[in-house]
Design a protein around this motif. Structure first.
Motif, PDB file in Angstrom:
ATOM      1  N   ILE A 109       0.853  -1.162   0.052  1.00  0.00           N
ATOM      2  CA  ILE A 109       0.105  -0.081  -0.093  1.00  0.00           C
ATOM      3  C   ILE A 109       0.807   1.238   0.083  1.00  0.00           C
ATOM      4  O   ILE A 109       0.696   2.172  -0.753  1.00  0.00           O
ATOM      5  CB  ILE A 109      -1.149   0.099   1.338  1.00  0.00           C
ATOM      6  N   VAL A 110       1.862   1.204   0.960  1.00  0.00           N
ATOM      7  CA  VAL A 110       2.825   2.304   0.972  1.00  0.00           C
ATOM      8  C   VAL A 110       3.605   2.723  -0.012  1.00  0.00           C
ATOM      9  O   VAL A 110       3.862   3.567  -0.803  1.00  0.00           O
ATOM     10  CB  VAL A 110       3.505   2.490   2.210  1.00  0.00           C
ATOM     11  N   GLN A 111       4.113   1.487  -0.713  1.00  0.00           N
ATOM     12  CA  GLN A 111       5.257   1.473  -1.946  1.00  0.00           C
ATOM     13  C   GLN A 111       4.421   1.955  -3.253  1.00  0.00           C
ATOM     14  O   GLN A 111       4.680   2.933  -4.059  1.00  0.00           O
ATOM     15  CB  GLN A 111       5.565   0.249  -2.165  1.00  0.00           C
ATOM     16  N   ILE A 112       2.922   1.443  -3.302  1.00  0.00           N
ATOM     17  CA  ILE A 112       2.281   1.729  -4.594  1.00  0.00           C
ATOM     18  C   ILE A 112       1.658   3.136  -4.501  1.00  0.00           C
ATOM     19  O   ILE A 112       1.915   3.996  -5.378  1.00  0.00           O
ATOM     20  CB  ILE A 112       0.958   1.025  -4.592  1.00  0.00           C
ATOM     21  N   GLU A 113       1.231   3.742  -3.261  1.00  0.00           N
ATOM     22  CA  GLU A 113       1.255   5.163  -3.045  1.00  0.00           C
ATOM     23  C   GLU A 113       2.235   5.972  -3.587  1.00  0.00           C
ATOM     24  O   GLU A 113       2.201   7.206  -4.103  1.00  0.00           O
ATOM     25  CB  GLU A 113       0.669   5.672  -1.725  1.00  0.00           C
ATOM     26  N   GLY A 114       3.495   5.704  -2.957  1.00  0.00           N
ATOM     27  CA  GLY A 114       4.710   6.486  -3.347  1.00  0.00           C
ATOM     28  C   GLY A 114       5.022   6.306  -4.898  1.00  0.00           C
ATOM     29  O   GLY A 114       5.352   7.375  -5.547  1.00  0.00           O
ATOM     30  N   LEU A 115       4.896   5.186  -5.438  1.00  0.00           N
ATOM     31  CA  LEU A 115       5.104   4.993  -6.821  1.00  0.00           C
ATOM     32  C   LEU A 115       4.231   5.940  -7.798  1.00  0.00           C
ATOM     33  O   LEU A 115       4.474   6.466  -8.644  1.00  0.00           O
ATOM     34  CB  LEU A 115       4.866   3.404  -7.091  1.00  0.00           C
ATOM     35  N   VAL A 116       2.680   5.896  -7.251  1.00  0.00           N
ATOM     36  CA  VAL A 116       1.899   6.813  -7.945  1.00  0.00           C
ATOM     37  C   VAL A 116       2.288   8.230  -7.644  1.00  0.00           C
ATOM     38  O   VAL A 116       2.258   9.001  -8.764  1.00  0.00           O
ATOM     39  CB  VAL A 116       0.228   6.571  -7.470  1.00  0.00           C
ATOM     40  N   ILE A 117       2.677   8.693  -6.760  1.00  0.00           N
ATOM     41  CA  ILE A 117       3.079  10.123  -6.459  1.00  0.00           C
ATOM     42  C   ILE A 117       4.325  10.352  -7.439  1.00  0.00           C
ATOM     43  O   ILE A 117       4.337  11.362  -8.305  1.00  0.00           O
ATOM     44  CB  ILE A 117       3.418  10.449  -4.992  1.00  0.00           C
ATOM     45  N   ALA A 118       5.268   9.420  -7.532  1.00  0.00           N
ATOM     46  CA  ALA A 118       6.397   9.704  -8.434  1.00  0.00           C
ATOM     47  C   ALA A 118       6.111   9.254  -9.982  1.00  0.00           C
ATOM     48  O   ALA A 118       6.608  10.248 -10.764  1.00  0.00           O
ATOM     49  CB  ALA A 118       7.463   8.480  -7.976  1.00  0.00           C
ATOM     50  N   LEU A 119       5.108   8.259 -10.231  1.00  0.00           N
ATOM     51  CA  LEU A 119       4.664   8.490 -11.613  1.00  0.00           C
ATOM     52  C   LEU A 119       4.031   9.818 -12.192  1.00  0.00           C
ATOM     53  O   LEU A 119       4.246  10.053 -13.273  1.00  0.00           O
ATOM     54  CB  LEU A 119       3.921   7.467 -11.866  1.00  0.00           C
ATOM     55  N   LEU A 120       3.247  10.241 -11.093  1.00  0.00           N
ATOM     56  CA  LEU A 120       2.327  11.622 -11.531  1.00  0.00           C
ATOM     57  C   LEU A 120       3.606  12.681 -11.883  1.00  0.00           C
ATOM     58  O   LEU A 120       3.562  13.572 -12.582  1.00  0.00           O
ATOM     59  CB  LEU A 120       1.648  12.164 -10.364  1.00  0.00           C
TER      60      LEU A 120
END
Length: 183
Positions: A109-120
């Motif tokens: 959950i935390v990794q995916i949220e960080g990845l979404v922020i980085a991809l944005l």
């Protein structure tokens, strides 16, 4: 020929080795001085080219170092953002643990949220990079060279940047996600 407005004399020679070229330069200088045309300076084309290349490489190296500094600052910003997100969601994570969420699920959950922020951030940076790169290439062309530089974007670099964003995101979110699993 016949004009005292000349400032540059370019000479093409078949002499390939440096001693022959230097000998030709000395003979030309002496002959020009002999006919009353003072020579302020003389230089081989490869020396001029090397000087321009050294200056360009210095600027490129500086920009490369600044890019790595910006990457590090971005990674620290993402890590602190995710740490705050974990702190704010202590109750939510506690509820997830109470209903049976495992370490791996909370970590994801935390990794995916960080990845979404980085991809944005990556998605926003790509269209912004085009005009900035064009202006920078034009400035290089005006300052360092007398000819304009044609800037050609390369799709491979966009994909390399995407890969770097993913890796940096996973690294930056490691500590916050491990903290989340301890809740």
């Amino acid at each position: 020929h016949g004009s005292d407005l000349s400032r540059v004399l370019a000479v093409a020679s078949k002499a390939a080795d440096a001693p022959s070229q230097l000998d030709l330069i000395l003979r030309l200088r002496n002959e020009l001085e002999h006919v009353g045309l003072p020579v302020a300076s003389s230089q081989l084309l490869r020396e001029t080219r090397r000087g321009v290349e050294d200056h360009l490489l210095l600027v490129v190296d500086f920009l490369g170092v600044m890019a790595w500094v910006m990457i590090a600052v971005g990674a620290m910003g993402l890590a602190s953002t995710m740490s705050l997100a974990v702190l704010e969601r202590t109750r939510e994570i506690g509820v997830l643990r109470a209903i049976g969420a495992r370490h791996g699920a909370i970590l994801r959950i935390v990794q995916i949220e960080g990845l979404v922020i980085a991809l944005l951030g990556w998605l926003v940076s790509i269209p912004l990079s085009v005009p900035m790169s064009t202006v920078l290439a034009d400035a290089f062309g005006r300052v360092m060279l007398t000819t304009p530089i044609r800037w050609l974007p390369d799709l491979r670099n966009v994909l390399v940047w995407l890969l770097m964003v993913v890796v940096i995101s996973l690294i930056a979110c490691t500590l916050p996600s491990l903290r989340a699993t301890r809740i």
